[in-house]
Write an enzyme that holds these catalytic residues in place. Structure first.
Site, short mmCIF file in Angstrom:
data_model
loop_
_atom_site.label_atom_id
_atom_site.label_comp_id
_atom_site.label_asym_id
_atom_site.label_seq_id
_atom_site.Cartn_x
_atom_site.Cartn_y
_atom_site.Cartn_z
N GLU B 65 0.82 -1.21 0.00
CA GLU B 65 0.00 0.00 0.00
C GLU B 65 0.85 1.26 0.00
O GLU B 65 1.92 1.30 0.60
CB GLU B 65 -0.88 0.03 1.25
CG GLU B 65 -1.84 -1.14 1.32
CD GLU B 65 -2.57 -1.24 2.64
OE1 GLU B 65 -3.70 -1.72 2.65
OE2 GLU B 65 -1.99 -0.81 3.68
N LYS B 78 3.53 6.88 3.06
CA LYS B 78 4.16 5.67 3.58
C LYS B 78 3.98 4.53 2.59
O LYS B 78 2.92 4.39 2.00
CB LYS B 78 3.54 5.28 4.93
CG LYS B 78 4.13 4.01 5.53
CD LYS B 78 3.73 3.81 6.98
CE LYS B 78 2.36 3.20 7.13
NZ LYS B 78 2.11 2.76 8.53
N THR B 93 5.66 -9.43 9.06
CA THR B 93 4.36 -9.32 8.40
C THR B 93 4.21 -7.94 7.76
O THR B 93 3.75 -7.80 6.64
CB THR B 93 3.23 -9.54 9.42
OG1 THR B 93 3.40 -10.84 10.00
CG2 THR B 93 1.86 -9.46 8.77
N GLN B 149 3.30 -6.11 17.42
CA GLN B 149 2.67 -4.86 17.85
C GLN B 149 2.31 -4.84 19.33
O GLN B 149 2.08 -3.77 19.93
CB GLN B 149 1.39 -4.66 17.00
CG GLN B 149 0.46 -3.52 17.37
CD GLN B 149 1.07 -2.13 17.23
OE1 GLN B 149 0.70 -1.21 17.93
NE2 GLN B 149 2.04 -2.01 16.34
N GLY B 234 -6.40 -5.53 14.28
CA GLY B 234 -6.01 -6.53 13.28
C GLY B 234 -6.89 -6.58 12.04
O GLY B 234 -6.44 -6.99 10.98
N GLY B 235 -8.15 -6.18 12.15
CA GLY B 235 -9.01 -6.16 10.97
C GLY B 235 -8.71 -4.92 10.17
O GLY B 235 -9.24 -3.86 10.44
N ASP B 236 -7.81 -5.05 9.20
CA ASP B 236 -7.32 -3.84 8.54
C ASP B 236 -7.15 -3.99 7.03
O ASP B 236 -6.48 -3.19 6.40
CB ASP B 236 -6.01 -3.37 9.16
CG ASP B 236 -4.90 -4.40 8.97
OD1 ASP B 236 -5.20 -5.50 8.48
OD2 ASP B 236 -3.76 -4.09 9.29
N SER B 301 -9.83 0.36 14.16
CA SER B 301 -8.63 1.02 13.67
C SER B 301 -8.04 0.28 12.48
O SER B 301 -7.81 -0.93 12.54
CB SER B 301 -7.61 1.08 14.81
OG SER B 301 -6.39 1.59 14.34
N VAL B 302 -7.83 0.99 11.39
CA VAL B 302 -7.15 0.38 10.24
C VAL B 302 -5.84 1.08 9.91
O VAL B 302 -5.06 0.60 9.10
CB VAL B 302 -8.06 0.37 8.98
CG1 VAL B 302 -9.31 -0.46 9.25
CG2 VAL B 302 -8.43 1.77 8.52
#
Lengths: 349, 349
Positions: B65, B78, B93, B149, B234-236, B301-302
């Site tokens: 990304e 970024k 990861t 994390q 984690g759901g991102d 949070s993503v």
């Protein structure tokens, strides 16, 4: 405590100085020819790439763009700016750097300057298009705009198309003098012209590459005779064009990636259904290029991510066996990948 | 011939090693607190930023990304990957690097590793959200997922929110043992748990941060009692969630940037009109955060570009007066900006 990052965490970096050394190591003309072929190879497999218009951040002074693409094995992107007023502060209008990464892991494998490399790949792309679209036996090119890109264009057209004479014009005659000086030993006949009209005399190829961010008319309709190939480079962002629209009405127009060119190219002046042919289709034989000697062909070039991808891959291959790169400690890579925090703690030493 | 690029052509670069030195120079806890404030400052002026969902290149193995943003003075982006299977090859990861540039010239002014910095800013963002949404006097956090994390989360929640006990759970108990070991001197009570149920006992804050790219159910509805603040990290990305949708039906959900979160976050499971509140509105007082002690608050949070922008600007400021960077010859900068070709010729030496 000396920290030794693992091999995977080190990313080869090509500085400006090393890029210049690489160019001379290979030879400028050889590199332009090889880059042309590298880009053409990727245009031949156009459909295997992920394509997206570049992500542009516009400001009153210019634009900053990210240009990503991927062939599902390698991912690449370029950061590039375009700031026409930079020149008055002694800065480059366009600066750039780029990156390649492995799709399977997401780990970068090359970081490189691309100010020079963009100049080289833009010239190579123009030469590739001219190889397919310009009149057979083109020998004379007009170069309208004698800026940073102009000598690269001249040399690529010499090497790839067989151009023997380049006629330069710029609103600032000192820029033309600079180009003439720089190409003194190039083997080209280089002519400094006082007007665009003078520059296009006898030219089979007319290249426009000026930097003002505005709707300009570098070429008017009456300047363009039959059979000419126009290589239009400078019209490359919204609000920036170089050709009078009447020229486009008489031309068969070839583009890189229509969704991007319709926003950024000369054809932003035209209706959304103005017909264009994708250059990759000409290269692969799916579409016709030049049909006859009277046709005006126009390559409305804005620069596309795949060209940068090709250039970066070419550089990566050409670096092998040289020491023309540094290894940058860009990626954190603890022994246990879950132990980033532990790596940080241990660095306290 | 030694080539001396001009000052403008040199871009300060923060390697992983220098980032670790900078963290210890400032102090990890101080840096997490200062980063939280830096991010909160930028959330307060949310409307002054150019915002766009990140540009993602998906593959079967993961995603790469680019996350750009700009406040019209400074531009930042970024590069970040997410490859859940990397860990099995001993790779991270998530790895990342980032860049700041001057909007007025397009010239880069900072290049930095961001694998570590992303871990720090993600923890700081979670702590910022918890400061506004978690129950008053929260003292116990459950940490579901003991990966790279997790320790950063624990420490940021300690420093910013006043958490005293963190209860870790991971499907791989060795990961939990690693986290417990790393936080032995942190001043936190650290508890290694054998199940998610055990981890959430007595917790006011439940943080989920697991890495599998799938629709997972790390938390089921019956596990979440009244008054809890859920910090779901984690759901991102599309196809990756951690919470059962029944939890979302009982929660008031807060997000960074809805157009991105609806694609990538926990709420990708919900209807497009599932109500969410933008976190910046809570921080500026435009919207209500936690209303009462029974309410379940969820920070879905993503990760958003502005958080990286804040972190990079913070690093740039903190570098002043240190030697914790290299200067990279990233930009070609000839004396006459139009004379790129001449610079190249002269480099032949």
């Amino acid at each position: 405590m000396l920290l030794q990052p693992s091999k995977k965490a080190l990313v080869p970096f090509v500085s400006v100085e090393n890029m210049m050394h690489l160019v001379h190591h290979v030879g400028i003309e050889t590199m332009l020819a090889e880059l042309t072929d590298a880009i053409e190879d990727d245009f031949r497999r156009w459909e295997s790439f992920d394509k997206t218009p570049r992500v542009a951040s516009h400001s009153p002074e210019g634009v900053i763009e990210l240009m990503p693409t991927s062939d599902h094995e390698t991912y690449g992107f370029k950061y590039v700016n375009g700031h026409p007023k930079n020149m008055s502060q002694g800065l480059q209008t366009v600066t750039a750097f780029g990156l390649l990464a492995e799709v399977s892991t997401g780990y970068p494998v090359l970081l490189s300057e691309m100010t020079l490399l963009t100049a080289l790949r833009t010239a190579a792309t123009s030469a590739m298009a001219a190889r397919h679209l310009a009149p057979k036996n083109s020998r004379v090119m007009a170069m309208i705009g004698s800026g940073a890109q102009s000598e690269f264009q001249a040399l690529a057209m010499k090497v790839v198309v067989g151009i023997e004479e380049v006629r330069f014009y710029d609103i600032d005659f000192r820029a033309t003098e600079k180009a003439v000086r720089n190409l003194a030993d190039s083997g080209l006949r280089v002519v400094a012209c006082r007007s665009a009209e003078e520059a296009i005399e006898g030219a089979q190829i007319v290249t426009t590459c000026t930097a003002d961010k505005q709707f300009a008319t570098i070429l008017t309709d009456n300047m363009i005779g039959r059979g000419i190939h126009i290589n239009a480079i400078g019209g490359d962002c919204p609000g920036k064009t170089e050709l009078h629209r009447d020229i486009l009405l008489r031309s068969d127009t070839f583009v890189e990636y229509p969704p991007q060119t319709r926003i950024e190219g000369e054809i932003q002046q035209m209706d959304p259904d103005y017909p264009v042919t994708e250059l990759w289709r000409v290269i692969t034989g799916l579409s016709e290029g030049r049909r006859d000697t009277n046709q005006i062909t126009l390559f409305d070039s804005v620069g596309f991510a795949i060209e940068d991808f090709s250039a970066l891959r070419y550089v990566r291959n050409r670096l092998k066996g040289t020491d023309l790169f540094l290894e940058l400690d860009l990626l954190a890579d603890p022994d246990d990948p879950r132990d980033l925090f532990g790596m940080l703690l241990r660095a306290k030493g």
